[in-house]
Design a protein around this motif. Structure first.
Motif, PDB file in Angstrom:
ATOM      1  N   TRP A  91       0.046   1.563  -6.814  1.00 53.27           N
ATOM      2  CA  TRP A  91      -0.169   2.998  -6.933  1.00 53.27           C
ATOM      3  C   TRP A  91      -0.776   3.564  -5.668  1.00 53.27           C
ATOM      4  CZ3 TRP A  91       1.168   5.821 -11.259  1.00 53.27           C
ATOM      5  CH2 TRP A  91       1.618   5.070 -12.359  1.00 53.27           C
ATOM      6  N   GLY A  92      -0.331   4.773  -5.333  1.00 56.40           N
ATOM      7  CA  GLY A  92      -0.942   5.499  -4.242  1.00 56.40           C
ATOM      8  C   GLY A  92      -2.158   6.267  -4.744  1.00 56.40           C
ATOM      9  N   GLY A 124      13.989   2.433   3.305  1.00 59.37           N
ATOM     10  CA  GLY A 124      13.514   2.137   1.962  1.00 59.37           C
ATOM     11  C   GLY A 124      12.021   2.128   1.796  1.00 59.37           C
ATOM     12  N   ASN A 125      11.295   2.530   2.838  1.00 63.08           N
ATOM     13  CA  ASN A 125       9.851   2.446   2.748  1.00 63.08           C
ATOM     14  C   ASN A 125       9.161   3.786   2.549  1.00 63.08           C
ATOM     15  OD1 ASN A 125       9.897  -0.319   3.054  1.00 63.08           O
ATOM     16  ND2 ASN A 125       9.723  -0.232   5.277  1.00 63.08           N
ATOM     17  N   THR A 126       9.935   4.838   2.556  1.00 61.24           N
ATOM     18  CA  THR A 126       9.358   6.156   2.304  1.00 61.24           C
ATOM     19  C   THR A 126      10.190   6.854   1.248  1.00 61.24           C
ATOM     20  OG1 THR A 126       8.561   6.332   4.575  1.00 61.24           O
ATOM     21  CG2 THR A 126       8.662   8.362   3.301  1.00 61.24           C
ATOM     22  N   GLN A 136       0.852  -1.184   0.000  1.00 63.89           N
ATOM     23  CA  GLN A 136       0.000   0.000   0.000  1.00 63.89           C
ATOM     24  C   GLN A 136       0.888   1.234   0.000  1.00 63.89           C
ATOM     25  OE1 GLN A 136      -0.521  -2.398   2.736  1.00 63.89           O
ATOM     26  NE2 GLN A 136      -1.627  -3.501   1.132  1.00 63.89           N
ATOM     27  N   LEU A 137       0.467   2.229  -0.749  1.00 60.21           N
ATOM     28  CA  LEU A 137       1.216   3.469  -0.853  1.00 60.21           C
ATOM     29  C   LEU A 137       0.334   4.625  -0.417  1.00 60.21           C
ATOM     30  CD1 LEU A 137       2.831   2.877  -4.358  1.00 60.21           C
ATOM     31  CD2 LEU A 137       3.886   2.516  -2.134  1.00 60.21           C
ATOM     32  N   ALA A 149       5.309   3.544   2.006  1.00 60.59           N
ATOM     33  CA  ALA A 149       4.936   2.215   1.541  1.00 60.59           C
ATOM     34  C   ALA A 149       4.786   1.283   2.741  1.00 60.59           C
ATOM     35  CB  ALA A 149       5.986   1.668   0.588  1.00 60.59           C
ATOM     36  N   SER A 150       3.790   0.441   2.694  1.00 61.67           N
ATOM     37  CA  SER A 150       3.577  -0.534   3.756  1.00 61.67           C
ATOM     38  C   SER A 150       3.168  -1.864   3.136  1.00 61.67           C
ATOM     39  CB  SER A 150       2.515  -0.037   4.743  1.00 61.67           C
ATOM     40  OG  SER A 150       1.287   0.180   4.070  1.00 61.67           O
TER      41      SER A 150
END
Length: 116
Positions: A106-107, A74-76, A2-3, A23-24
């Motif tokens: 996609w966010g 690396g998640n943001t 998920q973004l 990102a999660s």
């Protein structure tokens, strides 16, 4: 994956803005993030990419005014935009890719409006 994109808003011409995309989920395989934008009546445009090794690429329309980056975990990912112009007005989307080919995730988009 998920973004969640954030950071959009109203900014005056010449101003700056930093967009974030968190990102999660199962993010371990993400090898690239992309920032896209879509202005009213126009096609979606790839603005910047951040690859897993940290390499970045920019569209000519923002080169020299934009900096894309990724945090250590690396998640943001971020998109710093400077010297904003009215033509930068658009909904900005972040996207992530696992594997090869087009972006898979996609966010929801965040609106940037550049106006006086």
């Amino acid at each position: 994956v998920q973004l969640q994109a954030s950071g959009g808003g109203l900014v005056q011409p010449g101003g700056s803005l930093r967009l974030s995309c968190a990102a999660s989920g199962n993010t371990a395989g993400i090898n690239a993030f992309g920032w896209y934008r879509q202005a009213p009546g126009k096609q979606r445009e790839l603005v910047a990419t951040v690859l897993s090794g940290g390499r970045t690429n920019y569209a000519d329309s923002v080169k020299g005014r934009a900096t894309a980056s990724r945090d250590n975990a690396g998640n943001t990912v971020y998109l710093q935009m400077n010297s904003l112009k009215p033509e930068d007005t658009a909904v900005y989307y972040c996207a992530a890719r696992i594997g090869v080919g087009p972006y898979n995730y996609w966010g929801q988009g965040t609106l940037v409006t550049v106006s006086s």
